[in-house]
Design an enzyme around this catalytic site. Structure first.
Site, PDB file in Angstrom:
ATOM      1  N   TYR D 147      65.731 -49.846  31.051  1.00 29.48           N
ATOM      2  CA  TYR D 147      65.493 -48.483  30.566  1.00 29.48           C
ATOM      3  C   TYR D 147      66.655 -47.581  31.025  1.00 29.48           C
ATOM      4  O   TYR D 147      66.841 -47.357  32.210  1.00 29.48           O
ATOM      5  CB  TYR D 147      64.152 -47.996  31.114  1.00 29.48           C
ATOM      6  CG  TYR D 147      63.746 -46.571  30.781  1.00 29.48           C
ATOM      7  CD1 TYR D 147      64.324 -45.853  29.738  1.00 29.48           C
ATOM      8  CD2 TYR D 147      62.745 -45.940  31.516  1.00 29.48           C
ATOM      9  CE1 TYR D 147      63.916 -44.559  29.453  1.00 29.48           C
ATOM     10  CE2 TYR D 147      62.331 -44.642  31.237  1.00 29.48           C
ATOM     11  CZ  TYR D 147      62.925 -43.947  30.210  1.00 29.48           C
ATOM     12  OH  TYR D 147      62.536 -42.667  29.930  1.00 29.48           O
ATOM     13  N   LYS D 175      65.209 -50.306  26.416  1.00 30.02           N
ATOM     14  CA  LYS D 175      64.868 -49.007  25.827  1.00 30.02           C
ATOM     15  C   LYS D 175      66.054 -48.106  26.088  1.00 30.02           C
ATOM     16  O   LYS D 175      66.367 -47.804  27.246  1.00 30.02           O
ATOM     17  CB  LYS D 175      63.619 -48.417  26.478  1.00 30.02           C
ATOM     18  CG  LYS D 175      63.357 -46.981  25.972  1.00 30.02           C
ATOM     19  CD  LYS D 175      62.284 -46.234  26.724  1.00 30.02           C
ATOM     20  CE  LYS D 175      62.290 -44.763  26.282  1.00 30.02           C
ATOM     21  NZ  LYS D 175      61.401 -43.926  27.094  1.00 30.02           N
TER      22      LYS D 175
END
Lengths: 308, 308, 308, 308
Positions: D147, D175
């Site tokens: 992330y 992500k």
């Protein structure tokens, strides 16, 4: 508001040098109170004004709440009575910062060093920061020191925000690690009369900060070269500007390598050159590579104490 | 290498204050030599060390080559013989910088102030910058002053690059407008013995720079408050540290508004408060709005000379 | 306002690929029209929509006014009639930009590509930029294309500013080299109905830009891999999304090395792999080192045309 | 290594939309499970692929460890069995991240979303980040999703680092909230064959990410306009490029105001327009002012669901 008073405030004189002490870890990354005790047996011989515990160099971002509080308690025991203990109690949430500040006060901290929250950068407006610090200061039993360290947080506490907060009776000082000497000068100028103190957050701009009116410094380098940093304080105090300048010149490079260049792993490694315990950092920080250690050793050799 | 010598070098003492003079324009944006003459009639009463012509505040980015050279020639005429004229000759291309430097020397400049090229930021490596400055200095008949102004260029001339270049016999100084006092101190420390001078590029960090060993300043604010800036130079020279500090404190805000906050349009407007000619800037720079002028006026009122 | 009309505007369709051509220099850094002619003899076989002359990759920051105009004139001769010539006419001063735009129009440019002024960064407010572009567009005989290239200028032309300017009858397009696909999509959305075109400023985000509604691209990589970049245009036009995606994937790395990583020196060197003339850049840009050339060669080998 | 297997990995298909759910608080800043339940009663009607719990928009930086784990457990109960629960388990220290990941797995999380550590920015080298993620993935019983959210952390996980990590059997996805479509395309290209999935971290660049090969999105806006964001997923999946483009265009502005412009307070306020519970954030985040609420309301009015 909790139990603080203006008179209490004026009595906390921060003039002098504070090492933001490193947290010693065993190889398994557990805190070593033995090593901490060892380091204090040496540090206590140096004319520091006190200690910062759980600042950035104390790897506070890697420490759990209970560990932080235990460490404050232990440092309060290890430090002589006349040395101040400033404890890093800043958290992202205001509520957590308030609780941590109170618990560190119970643990014996003389003042709380409160870093700017920083994760929600867009939301950290002057208004948000002012409210945060005001709430924390309102409910803290010990004085609060503002702490701005943009290299880590990406947030530079705005001058106007500091100036406003300086009139709060329980906010007594700023530790500025950004090093913008214009801002430092401006803040000192505009807080004159508020009994507000400014601490340079690094040995690199300590002398310049003194010239502009700072009262002391919280300097990573003081973990390693505590005597030299304290000497700079003394030289300036006695108006020895030329000697101050020359000593400041000598300290910039060693300070830079243990902060900007190599960070906490470099700081800990350099301590070992002088018979102090450095040891590992917590992961994800990585230990220095051999060529980096050689570079570090070369720079610190000039300071005579090398025992490697 | 062109006709310079080490002895010539050592004779150019930059100690003192230089206003980086604004270029006066008529309403149609043409240079007004009449207004320039008017301004000099006042500036020449102030104990400046000399003048910088075609620095950032002279809107050099908006001036054509011929205009720049004419301006240097005119300033050389208007300035008394004992005042130095430092001329901004930096261009993006090395070849253009060399030619401009030579032409400005012919026009009477005592030294060339050479800003870092900056358009191809990724290509401005230390190596590229060192080669650029070396070529320019090699072929310049006048000494070269390095000029780092990251707020405009996005390039902060690296300390190590400056230190290397300081041993070139025709590179005599640095004008640093970045204001990183750590870098300024480090550069002064590492160029000791190279007969290399450092000028603070702003009145905001002038006193701190003096404390670290700078010899003078190129200060936008000196266009407006020339006497005050020169007084800071004198105070420091005579070891009056407390008075220096207090004067420095007072100068930060007015300096900030005529640089960071409002830029050249603010600088020109504030000159008008003191009977100097400011006038318009060239477009796309925009004149100040009324509330901004009010803010500016309020700040300068403290300096007594307001005639608005 | 000069002689432009809305109908003229609508007739200038920018759909397609434009290489921002490099300026060929001899070893002595003089422009080589022979080499330029050689390159055009190859480029003209490729289905480009036209050429950009004196963009960032044309080293426009290193070129003098007369050189720029001569180059536009020459490119107009070398390019077939049905190819558009877009000429980079942006200067720091509005007045210089106006004059340059007019002279490039006389030299045969079909439209002017006007980069944001950038030296006085603090002064480049939305208002200043809008006034600048409006004045330039008002007095330009040819349509104006806004050009935002923050990696070089430090200025990202704000979306709201672009949207306002899009309603000016003589401002027909944006070349966006920032690559923020959110901004690109938003600008396209909000200028719908204004007959305003958006060109991707790099092959790295060309396909994404097409998907959001861009009509073409000004791509450094098209100097080298013109056919491949044109093929991406065609694939998207015919709705071949999967093939477009795969080709886009392949182009990112070669594009990155000739822009971000190695800049114009890398772009020129890679041209030589394909039988085009690259040659030196002007100083202070530095030629690639051997290991960098090897890295570049390795990357372009995949494209078959390598002749090194 | 803990109990994960390559086959387990391939079975976790992340294709689709995940709202990074906000954490509902009472006025006293305590978590409200009632309000959470209310919100889920509405969200569960929307064809989400699953939920992200304790992402940036869940104010995870303000939550204590126990609160985070309780919330994961509760969300696992509230979400239907076929919806995935991705839990934000990233901490500054590797050891804390490992423990949190394990506890969230016990709480029912299907995968862990691990944000980059960020406080010691200088120390977050590619090597440090690779070791951090490798240790976490090695000891996690559930798959790990990288992330990267530079707007909050100041750290942009480097493409080469992601590519290396993509071959770890227990690291299944990225992500990316940075929105650099060039990087997104490059990562997808270089991880082809590694069974590695990319999720767009924002609705602003969701369509562009799909075009480059992303499989889904974690979009703050899906808290509010879940159906619209899911529709964009469907439109792209069925090759409706023109409709996708137009819907994407419409979503940029509302998405921008609930992220960049107004952040979590804006996101929570806009939920109230649609009958969902928003409520206060924790301090120091500040509630919106009335003119900001009006601006927000105006933007969301276009989406018909307004009930204010």
């Amino acid at each position: 508001m909790a139990g603080f008073s203006t008179s209490a405030r004026s009595s906390l004189d921060l003039s002098g040098i504070f090492p933001p002490i490193v947290t010693p870890f065993e190889e398994n990354e557990e805190v070593s109170y033995d090593k901490l005790t060892e380091n204090f047996s040496k540090w206590n011989d140096i004319p520091f004004r006190g200690y910062v515990v759980q600042g950035s160099n104390g790897e506070y971002a890697f420490m759990r709440a209970e560990e932080k509080i235990d460490l404050v308690r232990k440092v309060r025991e290890l430090a002589p009575k006349d040395k101040l203990v400033l404890a890093g109690s800043g958290c992202e949430a205001t509520r957590d910062t308030i609780e941590m500040t109170n618990r560190m006060a119970e643990g014996g901290a003389d003042a709380a060093l409160v870093v700017t929250p920083c994760y929600y950068k867009n939301g950290m407006t002057s208004e948000a920061l002012e409210k945060h610090y005001t709430k924390v200061a309102d409910s803290s039993p010990i004085p609060v020191i503002l702490y701005s360290v943009p290299a880590n947080t990406g947030i530079d506490l705005p001058a106007e925000c500091i100036i406003k907060l300086s009139s709060h009776p329980n906010i007594i000082a700023l530790k500025d690690s950004g090093g913008d000497i214009t801002k430092i000068g401006y803040v000192i100028h505009k807080t004159t009369g508020n009994n507000f103190q400014v601490l340079a957050g690094s040995a690199s701009f300590l002398f310049a900060s003194y010239c502009l009116g700072a009262v002391g410094g919280v300097c990573a380098l003081a973990n390693v070269l505590g005597r030299e940093v304290c000497k700079l304080h003394e030289l300036h105090k006695h108006g020895k500007m030329e000697e101050s300048k020359l000593l400041q010149h000598k300290l910039i490079l060693p300070n830079t390598v243990v902060t900007k260049t190599f960070g906490v792993p470099g700081l800990k490694k350099s301590m070992e050159f002088f018979g102090l315990y450095g040891g590992p950092t917590r992961s994800p920080l990585q230990p220095l590579k051999d060529p980096q250690i050689d570079e570090l050793r070369e720079i610190f050799k000039l300071f005579g104490g090398y025992q490697g």
